[in-house]
Design an enzyme around this catalytic site. Structure first.
Site, mmCIF file in Angstrom:
data_model
loop_
_atom_site.group_PDB
_atom_site.id
_atom_site.type_symbol
_atom_site.label_atom_id
_atom_site.label_comp_id
_atom_site.label_asym_id
_atom_site.label_seq_id
_atom_site.Cartn_x
_atom_site.Cartn_y
_atom_site.Cartn_z
ATOM 1 N N CYS A 1 0.838 -1.204 0.000
ATOM 2 C CA CYS A 1 0.000 0.000 0.000
ATOM 3 C C CYS A 1 0.872 1.252 0.000
ATOM 4 O O CYS A 1 1.362 1.671 1.060
ATOM 5 C CB CYS A 1 -0.934 -0.019 1.209
ATOM 6 S SG CYS A 1 -1.981 1.440 1.295
ATOM 7 N N CYS B 1 -0.459 4.129 2.082
ATOM 8 C CA CYS B 1 -0.315 3.964 3.542
ATOM 9 C C CYS B 1 1.139 4.183 3.971
ATOM 10 O O CYS B 1 1.402 4.840 4.965
ATOM 11 C CB CYS B 1 -0.703 2.552 3.977
ATOM 12 S SG CYS B 1 -2.190 1.907 3.255
ATOM 13 N N ASP B 2 2.081 3.607 3.233
ATOM 14 C CA ASP B 2 3.475 3.543 3.710
ATOM 15 C C ASP B 2 4.447 4.445 2.956
ATOM 16 O O ASP B 2 5.597 4.601 3.369
ATOM 17 C CB ASP B 2 3.984 2.088 3.606
ATOM 18 C CG ASP B 2 3.168 1.141 4.480
ATOM 19 O OD1 ASP B 2 2.638 1.610 5.499
ATOM 20 O OD2 ASP B 2 3.049 -0.042 4.134
#
Ligand code: NAP
Length: 307
Positions: free
Chosen positions: A130, A133-134
């Protein structure tokens, strides 16, 4: 008889349970492994409003404690089949059979894995599924993205605002993703921000505590090269978990079709989160779906004289 059987104890299922319980409804949550879904394998969550930084497993634990403290029943059983056609919904697990007035499907989707050496070892230590997300963890670092669909192209565009350089590794020389995105990638390639590594496959992920490099095989020349990167974003598609829901309509990619009120094609069966045909798959959107579905479930129960 439960007011609602919620299948999947990720953020969407847990939010739906929270809202239903607070509305005085009797919900059962069924989960095959551990609470939290994809959240559990996310090291850093920094885009959940109100919380500056938390690891996914801790956020999952907090959500779980919140619903169990309220008295929601969560059972760790594997759903094997369902009969959703009648007024009473029947859900069978590997251990029991349950009856509900409604069902909320929140089973999520599983990331397709590369299945190469180092992938499991470095998951959450540089290997991520992701970018949204990261990605922020790799400010001014060199990173790689693998895949050739829209997700991988969008991941590259997102990372181009964060990372120093991005290697896009794709197993063919043509992209499956939309041309408009491909053109944006090619522009960034000309600017030296992205390097395309085509006809190539990641064969190994190397590092010590964290990812340090990846080994890439060129399928035309059969030559292998090592690229130094701090992260590898795997974007080779996902598989929604829908096998046990016979009769529920899915789109061409296998995601369950829902309307904006989270109704499926079957009366009394609702769906949200990553398993649904949404265009954004984040913790916060999964929670939003769960909350929205609870409102629809309450209306359904009231209309069908179930409340
Ligand atoms: P996808 O379209 O299925 O693409 C997966 C990509 O990964 C393909 O290029 C495939 O290569 C490659 N791949 C698959 N298995 C691989 C393996 N083992 N090793 C190396 N490469 C592998 O998946 P997606 O990009 O996640 O998109 C899923 C769906 O969501 C699509 O319908 C997509 O259009 C949609 N989506 C839309 C948007 C948008 O419209 N903004 C954004 C994201 C996703 P091949 O091409 O060689 O098969």
């Amino acid at each position: 008889m439960y007011d609602c059987i919620i299948i999947g104890c990720g953020p969407s299922g847990m939010t739906c349970a929270l809202y239903l319980k607070r509305a005085g409804k009797n919900a059962l949550v069924l989960e095959r492994s551990m609470p939290g879904g994809q959240m559990v394998i996310t090291t850093n969550v920094e885009n959940y409003p109100g919380i500056m930084h938390i690891d996914g497993a801790s956020l999952a634990t907090q959500m779980f404690e919140q619903i169990t403290n309220l008295g929601v029943t969560v059972l760790f059983e594997d759903v094997t089949s369902c009969d959703l056609s009648g007024d009473t919904k029947i859900v069978k697990t590997d251990k029991n059979q349950y009856e509900g007035k409604t069902v909320y499907i929140a089973t999520g989707a599983t990331n397709r894995l590369l299945n190469v050496e180092g992938e499991k070892k470095f998951t959450s230590k540089g290997v991520s599924y992701c970018a949204t997300c990261d990605g922020a963890l790799y400010k001014n670092k060199n990173v790689a993205v693998v895949g050739g669909g829209n997700t991988s192209l969008e991941d590259c565009l997102y990372l181009s605002n964060v990372a120093k350089k991005i290697y896009l590794i794709h197993r063919r020389d043509e992209f499956r993703g939309d041309d408009i995105l491909v053109q944006k990638i090619k522009k960034l390639e000309r600017e030296g921000k992205i390097e395309l590594v085509l006809n190539s496959q990641v064969v190994e992920i190397l590092g010590d505590e964290k990812v340090k490099s990846i080994k890439v095989l060129n399928k035309i020349t059969s030559q292998t090269k090592t690229i130094d990167v701090d992260a590898l974003f795997v974007a080779i598609g996902r598989k929604p978990d829908t096998e046990m829901f016979e009769g529920v309509d899915v789109d061409e990619s296998g995601y369950i079709k829902v309307d904006k009120e989270k109704n499926t094609n079957i009366s009394g069966v609702f769906c949200g989160g990553d398993v649904s045909n949404t265009d954004l798959r984040q913790i916060v959107t999964a929670c939003g779906d769960g909350a929205r579905a609870s409102i629809s479930i309450n209306s359904y129960l009231a209309k069908h004289n179930h409340s």
